[in-house]
Design a protein around this motif. Structure first.
Motif, PDB file in Angstrom:
ATOM      1  N   ARG A   1       0.815  -1.293   0.100  1.00  0.00           N
ATOM      2  CA  ARG A   1       0.114  -0.043   0.029  1.00  0.00           C
ATOM      3  C   ARG A   1       1.003   1.219  -0.068  1.00  0.00           C
ATOM      4  O   ARG A   1       0.808   2.182  -0.648  1.00  0.00           O
ATOM      5  CB  ARG A   1      -0.824   0.248   1.238  1.00  0.00           C
ATOM      6  CG  ARG A   1      -2.068   0.912   1.258  1.00  0.00           C
ATOM      7  CD  ARG A   1      -2.896   0.963   2.268  1.00  0.00           C
ATOM      8  NE  ARG A   1      -2.222   1.094   3.637  1.00  0.00           N
ATOM      9  CZ  ARG A   1      -2.828   1.017   4.872  1.00  0.00           C
ATOM     10  NH1 ARG A   1      -3.885   0.918   4.946  1.00  0.00           N
ATOM     11  NH2 ARG A   1      -1.907   1.211   6.010  1.00  0.00           N
ATOM     12  N   ARG A   2       2.066   1.090   0.607  1.00  0.00           N
ATOM     13  CA  ARG A   2       3.042   2.337   0.986  1.00  0.00           C
ATOM     14  C   ARG A   2       3.447   2.575  -0.523  1.00  0.00           C
ATOM     15  O   ARG A   2       3.638   3.686  -1.190  1.00  0.00           O
ATOM     16  CB  ARG A   2       3.826   2.119   2.017  1.00  0.00           C
ATOM     17  CG  ARG A   2       4.652   3.706   2.214  1.00  0.00           C
ATOM     18  CD  ARG A   2       3.932   4.243   3.150  1.00  0.00           C
ATOM     19  NE  ARG A   2       3.876   3.728   4.473  1.00  0.00           N
ATOM     20  CZ  ARG A   2       2.511   3.874   5.251  1.00  0.00           C
ATOM     21  NH1 ARG A   2       1.556   4.173   4.776  1.00  0.00           N
ATOM     22  NH2 ARG A   2       2.611   3.199   6.337  1.00  0.00           N
ATOM     23  N   VAL A   3       4.065   1.487  -1.136  1.00  0.00           N
ATOM     24  CA  VAL A   3       4.568   1.497  -2.574  1.00  0.00           C
ATOM     25  C   VAL A   3       3.676   2.162  -3.502  1.00  0.00           C
ATOM     26  O   VAL A   3       3.831   3.035  -4.318  1.00  0.00           O
ATOM     27  CB  VAL A   3       4.929   0.097  -3.115  1.00  0.00           C
ATOM     28  CG1 VAL A   3       5.432   0.214  -4.598  1.00  0.00           C
ATOM     29  CG2 VAL A   3       6.013  -0.325  -2.187  1.00  0.00           C
ATOM     30  N   LYS A   4       2.395   1.653  -3.396  1.00  0.00           N
ATOM     31  CA  LYS A   4       1.217   2.259  -4.456  1.00  0.00           C
ATOM     32  C   LYS A   4       1.238   3.804  -4.087  1.00  0.00           C
ATOM     33  O   LYS A   4       0.821   4.501  -5.184  1.00  0.00           O
ATOM     34  CB  LYS A   4      -0.023   1.699  -4.118  1.00  0.00           C
ATOM     35  CG  LYS A   4      -1.262   2.167  -4.959  1.00  0.00           C
ATOM     36  CD  LYS A   4      -2.496   1.496  -4.673  1.00  0.00           C
ATOM     37  CE  LYS A   4      -3.550   1.830  -5.894  1.00  0.00           C
ATOM     38  NZ  LYS A   4      -4.796   0.961  -5.255  1.00  0.00           N
ATOM     39  N   GLU A   5       1.210   4.198  -2.926  1.00  0.00           N
ATOM     40  CA  GLU A   5       0.856   5.495  -2.508  1.00  0.00           C
ATOM     41  C   GLU A   5       2.103   6.461  -3.095  1.00  0.00           C
ATOM     42  O   GLU A   5       2.031   7.698  -3.492  1.00  0.00           O
ATOM     43  CB  GLU A   5       0.952   5.482  -0.923  1.00  0.00           C
ATOM     44  CG  GLU A   5       0.658   7.272  -0.581  1.00  0.00           C
ATOM     45  CD  GLU A   5       0.647   7.145   0.913  1.00  0.00           C
ATOM     46  OE1 GLU A   5       0.282   8.339   1.691  1.00  0.00           O
ATOM     47  OE2 GLU A   5       1.039   6.443   1.721  1.00  0.00           O
ATOM     48  N   LEU A   6       3.141   5.951  -2.948  1.00  0.00           N
ATOM     49  CA  LEU A   6       4.544   6.805  -3.566  1.00  0.00           C
ATOM     50  C   LEU A   6       4.401   6.903  -4.800  1.00  0.00           C
ATOM     51  O   LEU A   6       4.915   7.836  -5.592  1.00  0.00           O
ATOM     52  CB  LEU A   6       5.615   6.237  -2.801  1.00  0.00           C
ATOM     53  CG  LEU A   6       6.121   6.413  -1.368  1.00  0.00           C
ATOM     54  CD1 LEU A   6       7.107   5.700  -0.937  1.00  0.00           C
ATOM     55  CD2 LEU A   6       6.464   8.004  -1.090  1.00  0.00           C
ATOM     56  N   LEU A   7       4.121   5.704  -5.561  1.00  0.00           N
ATOM     57  CA  LEU A   7       4.398   5.819  -7.240  1.00  0.00           C
ATOM     58  C   LEU A   7       3.062   6.556  -7.548  1.00  0.00           C
ATOM     59  O   LEU A   7       3.315   7.199  -8.862  1.00  0.00           O
ATOM     60  CB  LEU A   7       4.155   4.076  -7.514  1.00  0.00           C
ATOM     61  CG  LEU A   7       5.398   3.493  -7.312  1.00  0.00           C
ATOM     62  CD1 LEU A   7       4.981   2.154  -7.860  1.00  0.00           C
ATOM     63  CD2 LEU A   7       6.474   3.854  -7.968  1.00  0.00           C
ATOM     64  N   GLN A   8       1.849   6.618  -6.854  1.00  0.00           N
ATOM     65  CA  GLN A   8       0.927   7.459  -7.517  1.00  0.00           C
ATOM     66  C   GLN A   8       1.100   9.066  -7.231  1.00  0.00           C
ATOM     67  O   GLN A   8       0.725   9.897  -8.362  1.00  0.00           O
ATOM     68  CB  GLN A   8      -0.503   7.063  -6.559  1.00  0.00           C
ATOM     69  CG  GLN A   8      -1.095   6.023  -7.114  1.00  0.00           C
ATOM     70  CD  GLN A   8      -2.276   5.427  -5.879  1.00  0.00           C
ATOM     71  OE1 GLN A   8      -2.273   5.991  -4.766  1.00  0.00           O
ATOM     72  NE2 GLN A   8      -3.196   4.864  -6.590  1.00  0.00           N
ATOM     73  N   MET A   9       2.213   9.307  -6.541  1.00  0.00           N
ATOM     74  CA  MET A   9       2.661  10.809  -6.351  1.00  0.00           C
ATOM     75  C   MET A   9       3.874  10.916  -7.355  1.00  0.00           C
ATOM     76  O   MET A   9       3.871  11.808  -8.034  1.00  0.00           O
ATOM     77  CB  MET A   9       3.099  10.967  -5.044  1.00  0.00           C
ATOM     78  CG  MET A   9       1.787  11.091  -4.026  1.00  0.00           C
ATOM     79  SD  MET A   9       0.584  12.309  -4.802  1.00  0.00           S
ATOM     80  CE  MET A   9       1.578  13.753  -4.773  1.00  0.00           C
ATOM     81  N   GLY A  10       4.572  10.154  -7.184  1.00  0.00           N
ATOM     82  CA  GLY A  10       5.915   9.940  -8.006  1.00  0.00           C
ATOM     83  C   GLY A  10       6.112   9.867  -9.550  1.00  0.00           C
ATOM     84  O   GLY A  10       6.596  11.083 -10.132  1.00  0.00           O
ATOM     85  N   LEU A  11       5.257   9.071 -10.098  1.00  0.00           N
ATOM     86  CA  LEU A  11       5.081   8.902 -11.295  1.00  0.00           C
ATOM     87  C   LEU A  11       4.723   9.996 -11.988  1.00  0.00           C
ATOM     88  O   LEU A  11       5.146  10.316 -12.992  1.00  0.00           O
ATOM     89  CB  LEU A  11       4.520   7.594 -11.769  1.00  0.00           C
ATOM     90  CG  LEU A  11       5.364   6.223 -11.458  1.00  0.00           C
ATOM     91  CD1 LEU A  11       4.600   5.185 -11.961  1.00  0.00           C
ATOM     92  CD2 LEU A  11       6.600   6.488 -12.154  1.00  0.00           C
ATOM     93  N   PRO A  12       3.300  10.438 -11.811  1.00  0.00           N
ATOM     94  CA  PRO A  12       2.675  11.424 -12.540  1.00  0.00           C
ATOM     95  C   PRO A  12       3.506  12.908 -12.204  1.00  0.00           C
ATOM     96  O   PRO A  12       3.535  13.751 -13.224  1.00  0.00           O
ATOM     97  CB  PRO A  12       1.600  11.857 -11.721  1.00  0.00           C
ATOM     98  CG  PRO A  12       1.032  10.462 -10.991  1.00  0.00           C
ATOM     99  CD  PRO A  12       2.448   9.968 -10.654  1.00  0.00           C
ATOM    100  N   MET A  13       4.368  13.123 -11.257  1.00  0.00           N
ATOM    101  CA  MET A  13       5.174  14.235 -11.273  1.00  0.00           C
ATOM    102  C   MET A  13       6.388  14.163 -11.959  1.00  0.00           C
ATOM    103  O   MET A  13       7.093  15.166 -12.620  1.00  0.00           O
ATOM    104  CB  MET A  13       5.536  14.704  -9.864  1.00  0.00           C
ATOM    105  CG  MET A  13       4.286  15.050  -8.966  1.00  0.00           C
ATOM    106  SD  MET A  13       4.746  15.451  -7.376  1.00  0.00           S
ATOM    107  CE  MET A  13       5.675  17.016  -7.399  1.00  0.00           C
ATOM    108  N   GLY A  14       6.718  13.025 -12.260  1.00  0.00           N
ATOM    109  CA  GLY A  14       8.066  12.688 -13.132  1.00  0.00           C
ATOM    110  C   GLY A  14       7.438  13.075 -14.645  1.00  0.00           C
ATOM    111  O   GLY A  14       8.372  13.614 -15.157  1.00  0.00           O
ATOM    112  N   LEU A  15       6.402  12.527 -15.011  1.00  0.00           N
ATOM    113  CA  LEU A  15       5.801  12.655 -16.187  1.00  0.00           C
ATOM    114  C   LEU A  15       5.630  14.020 -16.489  1.00  0.00           C
ATOM    115  O   LEU A  15       5.661  14.437 -17.512  1.00  0.00           O
ATOM    116  CB  LEU A  15       4.749  11.795 -16.236  1.00  0.00           C
ATOM    117  CG  LEU A  15       4.970   9.950 -16.445  1.00  0.00           C
ATOM    118  CD1 LEU A  15       3.676   9.271 -16.245  1.00  0.00           C
ATOM    119  CD2 LEU A  15       5.757   9.783 -17.636  1.00  0.00           C
ATOM    120  N   GLN A  16       5.011  14.618 -15.461  1.00  0.00           N
ATOM    121  CA  GLN A  16       4.932  16.044 -15.509  1.00  0.00           C
ATOM    122  C   GLN A  16       6.134  17.134 -16.076  1.00  0.00           C
ATOM    123  O   GLN A  16       6.089  17.717 -17.237  1.00  0.00           O
ATOM    124  CB  GLN A  16       4.265  16.787 -14.337  1.00  0.00           C
ATOM    125  CG  GLN A  16       4.466  18.215 -14.191  1.00  0.00           C
ATOM    126  CD  GLN A  16       3.284  18.999 -15.224  1.00  0.00           C
ATOM    127  OE1 GLN A  16       2.130  18.499 -15.171  1.00  0.00           O
ATOM    128  NE2 GLN A  16       3.869  19.928 -15.978  1.00  0.00           N
TER     129      GLN A  16
END
Length: 448
Positions: A231-246
């Motif tokens: 759950r923690r991995v999912k939470e971090l990826l949901q924030m990190g990946l979109p901001m990286g793609l931004q």
């Protein structure tokens, strides 16, 4: 050394947090200019072209690295604001593991496909060899880039923007010295410039890690907190990946605009380049204020203080847009004078192009303040998917103006491509920011 932004006057806290970020951004821009001057002065114009040939793809890859690290900082800031320090340290552990995995993947892929990337960029044969050596070293140093940016993101999440600035200043100073040593003394050429950059980042990142371990008991990991949680991995990826793609999407739009401008000839390329350097300096306060407001919103969201989020957001927007108006006036009336920092007064046509580009930017420079603050606040409140759409809007607007209208209006279309992208993105992100604040307020009320 941490800074709790859940108490005290919002504007003062935001400005105090933003100041070290601003100085650090300006320092980084100054270093970039000195670095280019050293390469051009001691190695020649072809070497300078070799270093700059891959600048767009570097922005694409390294921007993604910076973005994911910034995204990982959002759950850390929320946990810090809520006083949930165990959860905060768990987020730090998972962020470290995910960053290490990203470092391995990105380094391997970029290094293997380095030749194909340079060919895709249509790198001329006479500079290909130096360009390849430079870019390969930069790609091999991706782990060190990620190390520093993750540590800086963690420190900013707990309210410390001063320490990352100090290590950035150290890195920039060391980089200049290593540039001279590797290029002038060791005569390693373009590869030496890349080695200097990566070595400085590595030393800065490792020293920052040692500093944190010694001085920051609050974020020092404990054994029982160092176990993987899906759950923690999912939470971090949901924030990190979109901001990286931004970050990457923004880079793609800039690459398209650069390509369209290149087709207009060397005069407009030179004028655009001079104007871009001035624009990058002028944009530094927007990034600093946006980051500060984002951390402020994250901490107060975690603390359940909805009214402070609203107050900090609108005060941050106000100061960013006020700066945008004042900076815009400078660009409008002093663009030609500023361009003469990079262009000889004898190059009248180049100065005309640069002056026109900066004057057109100045009319709408205020909109970049609203765009940065609202977009980063939406990310800080935990809605990265909504924020990334503003980046897509920017990319589409730049692409349409650059490719469709450049053929009809020439350089004038290039001069208004940024502004079209900013206004288009603002039309989406400003009302979306209001919606996200309401959603965050509802979540806080429901939790209470």
């Amino acid at each position: 050394m941490t800074k709790d932004m859940t108490e005290g006057r919002p504007l003062r806290l935001i400005l105090q947090f933003a100041l070290p970020l601003l100085v650090g951004n300006l320092l980084q821009q100054t270093y970039n200019m000195i670095d280019a001057a050293i390469v051009g002065r001691f190695l020649g114009t072809k070497a300078l072209a070799s270093v700059g040939a891959s600048s767009s793809v570097q922005f694409l890859v390294l921007g993604f690295c910076i973005g994911i690290c910034s995204g990982f900082g959002v759950p850390i800031a929320k946990s810090f604001g809520a006083g949930a320090y165990g959860k905060m340290r768990s987020c730090i552990f998972h962020a470290a593991v995910l960053t290490a995995a990203a470092a391995l993947f990105l380094t391997a892929v970029c290094a293997v496909f380095c030749p194909q990337i340079l060919h895709l960029l249509s790198t001329p044969e006479d500079i290909y060899g130096n360009a390849y050596r430079y870019l390969l070293v930069i790609f091999l140093g991706i782990p060190f880039t990620l190390l520093y940016n993750l540590l800086a993101s963690i420190l900013r999440a707990v309210g410390d923007s001063r320490t990352p600035f100090l290590f950035l200043a150290f890195s920039a100073s060391l980089n200049i010295l290593l540039d001279l040593f590797c290029i002038v003394v060791l005569k390693w050429g373009c590869a030496g410039a890349a080695i200097a950059t990566i070595t400085a980042q590595a030393v800065s990142g490792i020293c920052c890690l040692l500093f944190i371990r010694r001085r920051y008991d609050l974020i020092r990991l404990k054994k029982e907190e160092c176990h993987m949680n899906g759950r923690r991995v999912k939470e971090l990826l949901q924030m990190g990946l979109p901001m990286g793609l931004q970050f990457s999407i923004t880079a793609i739009g800039s690459m398209v605009m650069q390509s369209a401008n290149n087709s207009l000839g060397s005069i407009y390329v030179s004028g655009f380049t001079a104007g871009m350097r001035i624009k990058q300096f002028a944009m530094c306060p927007f990034d600093a204020i946006g980051n500060a407001v984002s951390v402020f919103c994250s901490q107060n969201f975690g603390a359940g203080k909805a009214e402070r989020i609203k107050k900090g957001l609108w005060e941050g927007n106000g100061i960013a847009m006020l700066y945008g108006v004042l900076a815009g006036l400078v660009l409008i009336f002093a663009g030609r004078t500023l361009s003469m920092l990079f262009v000889s007064s004898a190059d009248v046509e180049v100065l005309d192009a640069s002056e026109k580009y900066l004057r057109c930017l100045g009319y709408f420079f205020w909109s970049l303040g609203a765009l940065n603050v609202c977009r980063m606040s939406v990310q800080g409140l935990g809605f990265p998917g909504r924020a990334i759409f503003s980046g897509v809007t920017e990319m589409v607007a730049r692409t349409v103006v650059s490719f469709v209208f450049t053929g009809y209006f020439g350089f004038t279309a290039i001069c208004f491509s940024d502004q079209t992208a900013w206004i288009s993105a603002c039309l989406y992100i400003v009302p979306m920011c209001v919606i996200c604040v309401r959603k965050a307020t509802a979540q806080i009320t429901a939790a209470a």
